[in-house]
Design a protein around this motif. Structure first.
Motif, PDB file in Angstrom:
ATOM      1  N   TYR A 183      -2.956  13.435  -4.052  1.00 21.41           N
ATOM      2  CA  TYR A 183      -2.520  12.754  -2.836  1.00 21.41           C
ATOM      3  C   TYR A 183      -2.306  11.278  -3.104  1.00 21.41           C
ATOM      4  N   GLN A 184      -1.624  10.641  -2.154  1.00 22.49           N
ATOM      5  CA  GLN A 184      -1.353   9.216  -2.240  1.00 22.49           C
ATOM      6  C   GLN A 184      -1.102   8.658  -0.842  1.00 22.49           C
ATOM      7  N   PRO A 185      -1.743   7.535  -0.475  1.00 19.14           N
ATOM      8  CA  PRO A 185      -1.479   6.935   0.837  1.00 19.14           C
ATOM      9  C   PRO A 185      -0.185   6.130   0.827  1.00 19.14           C
ATOM     10  N   VAL A 186       0.554   6.174   1.924  1.00 20.02           N
ATOM     11  CA  VAL A 186       1.782   5.396   2.080  1.00 20.02           C
ATOM     12  C   VAL A 186       1.796   4.799   3.485  1.00 20.02           C
ATOM     13  N   GLN A 187       2.591   3.756   3.667  1.00 20.86           N
ATOM     14  CA  GLN A 187       2.745   3.134   4.972  1.00 20.86           C
ATOM     15  C   GLN A 187       4.093   3.531   5.567  1.00 20.86           C
ATOM     16  N   VAL A 188       4.072   4.042   6.809  1.00 24.53           N
ATOM     17  CA  VAL A 188       5.304   4.491   7.452  1.00 24.53           C
ATOM     18  C   VAL A 188       5.510   3.773   8.778  1.00 24.53           C
ATOM     19  N   GLY A 215      -0.689  13.810   6.407  1.00 21.16           N
ATOM     20  CA  GLY A 215      -1.758  13.703   7.383  1.00 21.16           C
ATOM     21  C   GLY A 215      -2.372  12.321   7.478  1.00 21.16           C
ATOM     22  N   GLN A 216      -3.136  12.109   8.534  1.00 20.34           N
ATOM     23  CA  GLN A 216      -3.887  10.869   8.697  1.00 20.34           C
ATOM     24  C   GLN A 216      -5.290  10.975   8.143  1.00 20.34           C
ATOM     25  N   ALA A 254       3.759   7.910  15.132  1.00 17.08           N
ATOM     26  CA  ALA A 254       3.059   6.625  15.077  1.00 17.08           C
ATOM     27  C   ALA A 254       3.126   6.086  13.656  1.00 17.08           C
ATOM     28  N   GLY A 255       3.222   4.767  13.539  1.00 23.82           N
ATOM     29  CA  GLY A 255       3.258   4.152  12.219  1.00 23.82           C
ATOM     30  C   GLY A 255       1.853   3.932  11.677  1.00 23.82           C
ATOM     31  N   GLY A 256       1.812   3.547  10.404  1.00 28.04           N
ATOM     32  CA  GLY A 256       0.517   3.286   9.768  1.00 28.04           C
ATOM     33  C   GLY A 256       0.369   4.041   8.467  1.00 28.04           C
ATOM     34  N   THR A 257      -0.866   4.310   8.083  1.00 25.81           N
ATOM     35  CA  THR A 257      -1.166   4.974   6.812  1.00 25.81           C
ATOM     36  C   THR A 257      -1.069   6.488   6.966  1.00 25.81           C
TER      37      THR A 257
END
Length: 290
Positions: A183-188, A215-216, A254-257
């Motif tokens: 996995y890897q976190p991204v900002q959307v 997912g969050q 919704a935006g964010g991680t």
């Protein structure tokens, strides 16, 4: 005798009156229907493409067709096909590449006339539309950008080599089920379309699955990941070999991680990821909507 004469005159007058009525009653009214149009010359469809100053990704397209043109149909080369549009519009190409623009002019009879296509080339990506995934090429050292988790004590074995990240199991078939992933976190940004693309290859697996989640929730050891599944690459019961590209578009409310999770697993006593394992490379996840 007088009475008979009057009757004959009456008979002559009535047809004449009816004739007058018919002449005036059938007078053709003016209208704007198809048959009343004057002849229409063929249109010589033309358009121009002008780069927006200081921006490598935006172009102004304008229908310059001379004559009685009543509509414009554009295909701007982004894969959505042709559709009626404005006489002049601004087109945004966030990804570097060459795009072919096609235009058709519509006359008042409903006939379309095609212009000579034009091509535009963008030399760089808009920074807001770059690949959000780090280490997606799976070059040497790219494993540092990927988190790994295992939902069960029996772990997936990951090997980075030959520009691919390959998952295998210690035993084939497994003696105990495996379930986990990378996995890897991204900002959307909210309410924008993003496109995920990945090259994947594997032989014929057995009792296995390969899935994609956005997912969050943070993936963690000892927990099955179930947050927002978007794509089943290997679905239960469809265990055939594959070597190619898989793509899916997604919009976030919704935006964010967001955690991009590539999840896989197989069940004992017959499960396995195929003899060569499951290899992943060229992972690309980017915004495609302005």
């Amino acid at each position: 005798m007088k009475s008979s004469m009057n009757f004959k005159i009456y008979k002559l007058v009535v047809p004449l009156a009816l004739g007058v009525f018919v002449v005036f009653g059938c007078k053709k009214e003016s209208n704007n229907s198809y048959e009343d149009y004057a002849p229409v010359d063929s249109l010589a469809a033309t358009f121009t493409v002008t780069a927006v100053p200081g921006n490598d990704t935006k172009f102004v397209i304008t229908n310059t067709t001379k004559g009685d043109c009543v509509g414009t149909r554009w295909d701007v080369g982004k894969g959505s096909g042709a559709a009626m549009g404005k006489t002049s519009d601004t087109v945004f190409y966030p990804l570097a590449g060459t795009y072919t623009i096609k235009m058709q002019a519509l006359d008042k009879r409903g006939k379309l006339y095609s212009a000579t296509p034009a091509s535009v080339t963008t030399t760089k990506n808009d920074p807001a539309y770059d690949n959000l995934i780090r280490g997606g090429k799976m070059d040497a050292g790219d494993d540092q950008f990927w988190g790994r988790y295992d939902a069960q004590t029996n772990k997936i074995v990951w090997t980075l080599a030959n520009n691919a990240y390959t998952a295998t199991t210690a035993a084939k078939p497994v003696t105990a089920s495996v379930n986990g992933g990378i996995y890897q976190p991204v900002q959307v940004v909210a309410n924008k379309t993003y496109r995920f693309t990945m090259n994947v290859s594997y032989g014929a697996p057995q009792d296995a699955w390969l899935e994609l989640y956005f997912g969050q929730a943070v993936p963690a050891d000892g927990k099955d990941y179930t947050d927002n599944k978007k794509l089943g690459l290997i679905n239960w019961g469809t265990w055939t070999a594959f070597n190619g590209t898989r793509t899916v578009d997604v919009v976030f409310g919704a935006g964010g991680t967001i955690y991009t999770v590539i999840k896989m697993g197989c069940n004992a006593p017959n499960g396995h990821f195929s003899t060569p394992g499951i290899s992943i490379t060229n992972v690309d996840f980017r915004r495609i909507q302005e």
